[in-house]
Motif scaffolding. Sequence first.
Motif, short mmCIF file in Angstrom:
data_model
loop_
_atom_site.label_atom_id
_atom_site.label_comp_id
_atom_site.label_asym_id
_atom_site.label_seq_id
_atom_site.Cartn_x
_atom_site.Cartn_y
_atom_site.Cartn_z
N TYR A 706 0.79 -1.24 0.00
CA TYR A 706 0.00 0.00 0.00
C TYR A 706 0.82 1.28 0.00
O TYR A 706 0.27 2.34 -0.18
CB TYR A 706 -0.91 0.03 1.24
N GLY A 707 2.10 1.19 0.28
CA GLY A 707 2.86 2.42 0.48
C GLY A 707 2.79 2.80 1.95
O GLY A 707 2.00 2.25 2.71
N GLN A 708 3.62 3.80 2.35
CA GLN A 708 3.80 4.05 3.78
C GLN A 708 2.66 4.80 4.45
O GLN A 708 2.52 4.77 5.65
CB GLN A 708 5.10 4.83 3.99
N ASP A 709 1.84 5.49 3.64
CA ASP A 709 0.83 6.37 4.24
C ASP A 709 -0.56 5.79 4.20
O ASP A 709 -1.52 6.50 3.90
CB ASP A 709 0.83 7.72 3.53
N HIS A 710 -0.71 4.55 4.45
CA HIS A 710 -2.02 3.94 4.33
C HIS A 710 -2.54 3.57 5.73
O HIS A 710 -1.76 3.22 6.60
CB HIS A 710 -1.93 2.69 3.46
N PRO A 711 -3.88 3.69 5.93
CA PRO A 711 -4.44 3.36 7.24
C PRO A 711 -4.01 1.97 7.73
O PRO A 711 -3.85 1.76 8.93
CB PRO A 711 -5.95 3.38 7.00
N ARG A 712 -3.82 1.04 6.79
CA ARG A 712 -3.47 -0.31 7.26
C ARG A 712 -2.07 -0.34 7.86
O ARG A 712 -1.79 -1.12 8.76
CB ARG A 712 -3.58 -1.28 6.11
N VAL A 713 -1.21 0.50 7.32
CA VAL A 713 0.12 0.60 7.93
C VAL A 713 -0.02 1.21 9.32
O VAL A 713 0.63 0.79 10.27
CB VAL A 713 1.06 1.44 7.04
N ALA A 714 -0.92 2.20 9.41
CA ALA A 714 -1.14 2.85 10.70
C ALA A 714 -1.60 1.84 11.75
O ALA A 714 -1.20 1.90 12.91
CB ALA A 714 -2.17 3.96 10.55
N SER A 715 -2.44 0.92 11.32
CA SER A 715 -2.95 -0.07 12.26
C SER A 715 -1.81 -0.93 12.82
O SER A 715 -1.76 -1.21 14.02
CB SER A 715 -4.01 -0.91 11.53
N ALA A 716 -0.88 -1.30 11.95
CA ALA A 716 0.28 -2.07 12.43
C ALA A 716 1.16 -1.22 13.34
O ALA A 716 1.68 -1.69 14.36
CB ALA A 716 1.08 -2.60 11.25
N LEU A 717 1.30 0.09 12.99
CA LEU A 717 2.08 1.01 13.82
C LEU A 717 1.51 1.08 15.23
O LEU A 717 2.23 1.09 16.23
CB LEU A 717 2.06 2.42 13.22
N ASN A 718 0.19 1.14 15.29
CA ASN A 718 -0.48 1.23 16.58
C ASN A 718 -0.14 0.04 17.46
O ASN A 718 0.19 0.21 18.64
CB ASN A 718 -2.00 1.28 16.35
N GLU A 719 -0.20 -1.14 16.87
CA GLU A 719 0.05 -2.30 17.70
C GLU A 719 1.51 -2.38 18.13
O GLU A 719 1.81 -2.71 19.27
CB GLU A 719 -0.36 -3.57 16.94
N LEU A 720 2.42 -2.04 17.21
CA LEU A 720 3.83 -2.05 17.60
C LEU A 720 4.08 -1.02 18.69
O LEU A 720 4.83 -1.25 19.64
CB LEU A 720 4.71 -1.75 16.38
#
Lengths: 874, 193
Positions: A706-720
């Motif tokens: 998806y690239g770095q600025d996608h909500p799905r990346v954000a979701s993984a960031l949140n958990e980490l």
Amino acid sequence: MDSERLEQIQNLFHETADLPEAERLPYLQSVCANDTELLDEVLSLLAEDAGPSSLLDQPMGHVADQLLADPAQPRQFGPYRVTSLLGEGGMGVVYLAERADLGSLVAIKILRDAWLSPARRERFSTEQRTLAQLNHPSIARLYDADTLPDGTPWFAMEYVEGLPLTAFCRQHACSIERRLHLFRAVCEAVQYAHGHAVIHRDLKPSNILVKEDGSVRLLDFGIAKHQEALDSEADLTQTGLRLMTPAYAAPEQIRGERASIHNDVYALGVILYELLAGRLPFDFSNRTPTEAQTIVVQQEPERPSAAARKAALLSASDSSWADLDVLCLTAMHKDVQRRYGSVEALIRDVDHYLANQPLDARPDSLRYRFGKFISRHRSAVVASSLAAVLVVGLVIFFTVRLAKARNLAEAEAARTQRIQQFMTRLFEGGDEAAGPKDDLRVVALLDRGLQEARGLDAEPAVQADLYQTLGGIYQKLDNLVQAESLLKLALERRQALFGSNHPRVAESLVALGLLRVDQARFDDAEKLVRDGLEMSRRTLPPGDPALALAASALGRVLSERGSYDKAIEILEEAVRLRSEGEITPELASSTYELANAHFYAGHFPQSGELNQKVLAMHRQLYGARHPHVAEDLINLGAIQFEQGHYPEAEVLYRQALEINQSWYGKDHHTTASNLTMLGRALVREERYDEAVDLLQQSMAIQERVYGQDHPRVASALNELGSVALKRKHLDEAEALFQRMVNTYRRANGDRHYLVAIGLSNLASVYMERKENQRAEQVYRDVVQRFTTALSPGHLNTGIARVKLGRSLVRQRKYAEAETEILAGYGILTKQTSPSVTWLQAARQDLITLYDAEGNSEKAALYRAEYAKAAPPKK
Amino acid sequence: MCPENSYIGDGTGSVEPVTAEQRRELDRLFSVTYEELRRLASTVRRGDPSATLSPTALVNEAWLKMASSPNVSAESHLHFKRIAARAMRQLLVEAARRRHANKRGGEQGIVFVTLQDFIDQSKPYEDQVLALDTALEDLARLNPRQAAIVESRFFGGLDVAETALMLNVSEATILRDWRVAKAWLARELRRGA
């Protein structure tokens, strides 16, 4: 026999092994007493110990050598009879064989000991597939392929009688022009292969034969690669494992970087050098492999003109030599960016030279041209340089093919039929073999389909339909760049054909809108889908399935952007429209979207009920192991998760993951988000190591897709971030949450509830640092955000108020704290199980504040509640 | 009596199932080792007919190549050798099985002459390797450490010091175990004859 008995026997063996022969027997007899079996066992071991050698004393090399020695090979492969051995390598054997009925000669390649390893079988069949796909006069052709009764695979290919390129030029004392013409023919063959997304990776004169008639043949695609296949890690390893001939290997290959067409351009440069200078650019004769590799990476070669003058083989004017130097050294430039960007570019400059025109590859113009390339293809290059190469390659190939006159009518009929078959297979579902299990195969089919579609210029309406369909499939395969260009093309064609008010145009608008959802461009998405829905309503009779489709799509867009109430309304309409008659995939899909909207609005019971319905429908429609079933399990897991039932959620997520991994493979966004959710559940269960591992795997996949600025990346960031916080890695946690907030803001807008979740987590970091006042400010903002984005009674609002309360307790502002905590407590008790950590935390804080205020009665009340909800001690 | 006998196995016991990741690793290794073996075999056959291939050299060669590959550097050398030993065992057992089956099928009799001075001239290597595999499986149930030692030393060419390091026991223990396990297995092979 059991372990104890063995130990007993072995101990006696050790005690007596080094005793003199005469003392052994009496001693053993006394120890063993009546156990004659024990005595026999020990004696037999002692006899072996003293006796002749056994297999275990043989050098393993002998054993291996014997067992792996060749059994006699059959002389007959299908209709071909072997006449002689042509060559032998690590992989297999090549025979010369004659076709009995026709008398024609072929080369037969077999894979020796095919049973040994799947990786070797895969490589062998890749070579075979590659050859089957390549149909070019300068590439040795595949004739036939089969398997012997003992399982040995073989294929028959064109037998080329000729000389290696360099030997041919030497023997015929070819002029520079003749050499360049031969070289150009080689380049064309390589360019053709690149057009089919095949990289040769092992170009060298011995793999290029010139026949008596002067035509060239490219051989040995044994380690050739499909560009799509290059992403896998295993491939990188294999490349590293291969013993390279450093003479033709590009510096980036030696550094172990991913293979690309640039490697082939470099190898062609070296071959050109050899043709001009009469020797290789570097002398490796007295070098170790490591030294050779260092030279390739670091040392500049002598100019070919200087080397050629020393050899005094070829003559040309000074200005010609200057051009040849530039041509050759640009092709083999150590810096990929300054090398010819493609074989096509190299061919162009060969043509310029032969036509006595200025070269493109003057240093300044090259940089200029490369910059142009990047700016022309920026989105493609950024998203995936491979995809860009693929598209460019296909366009070139198609142009070449169009130029050839063909029997159009016949070809078209065949084409259309083939595409229909292909589409049918891909879409009907249930056919696992055509499913996305093997992405490479689907992509290959798809690319073929795309080529066919491009050939349908004479029928723009059909062509637009095909673009529309293919765009949808590329979207499913996550190639969003390709999907966008095809869906836009389809829309433009249809607008040109049907005007601005037509059901087909409406269909295109909706499809493009749904792609925008995947790209997280929600404003565009909503506008496109609304326009599509309006247009469908104007142009179609009520009850037309397209209306329900568009309504469902709008519901999804509204849902994705967080307007749940509006989404629920339109989705209920879609479900109603589709509820007549039998259960259909469309009904399941609308019900699914409706269940999602309820979920995101926080209506868990409604969502759970709808999801169970969808699960039943999907199992009935697709069977128990379909990705749709996995999605339903995930949704049900999410409902458990949101209510704090983590072990239940984990079970459901794992069931889903099992289906997803076997269906999509390990490197797919669906697998990734499934991993994220499982990771989340494990985090809540405090199994951090397992969780971090899963989350990092997931984020790596998401960023690629998806690239770095996608909500799905954000979701993984949140958990980490959550895990970092729990482990007290506070700076890391702060950075991760901050990135998460920014990502959600860009994707969903500042007012979205996900931004508030990010902020709330950021505040938790402040709390951990004892920056209580700063935390309080953020929490107040967060409560406000949840109240407006969700509702005052929403679970998230409740949690935020409990957290706000805690920041107040820490500052001894007990009165304000009590208000907030009790409000949050009330919301949470209604919606979650009594043992949820938030509730326990709230009870603790209440106890603290009532103790501090001396209100022992209330403190005791919450102590009792706390004890009642505490999990039993292990 | 011997406290080290409480050893249960840490993935080195040969009866433990191979994980999917290990299987892929084995497969990669198979390809490399095998092809290197092949290349060397054809060179050797053309040159010195009495020369043989040392598994140690093969494994070291394969390791050097793996180690220079950017993705594998984290793997420890010993772990790699352990995996290599298992790869070699599986490779030879598979090869023996196929030869065995071919023979019984009688389709293409494989005739070769053993030049080695060998204890049991009547029994070809394939039968012995298959018997050893079975006996090793039995031994692994009774004493996993001894089975691991035999697998690493015979199939992997690990020396005593490396084997000791890998299993975390003294070299004396390795020597002692190796001696008795060899006697034990030799007897099992003879019994199976």
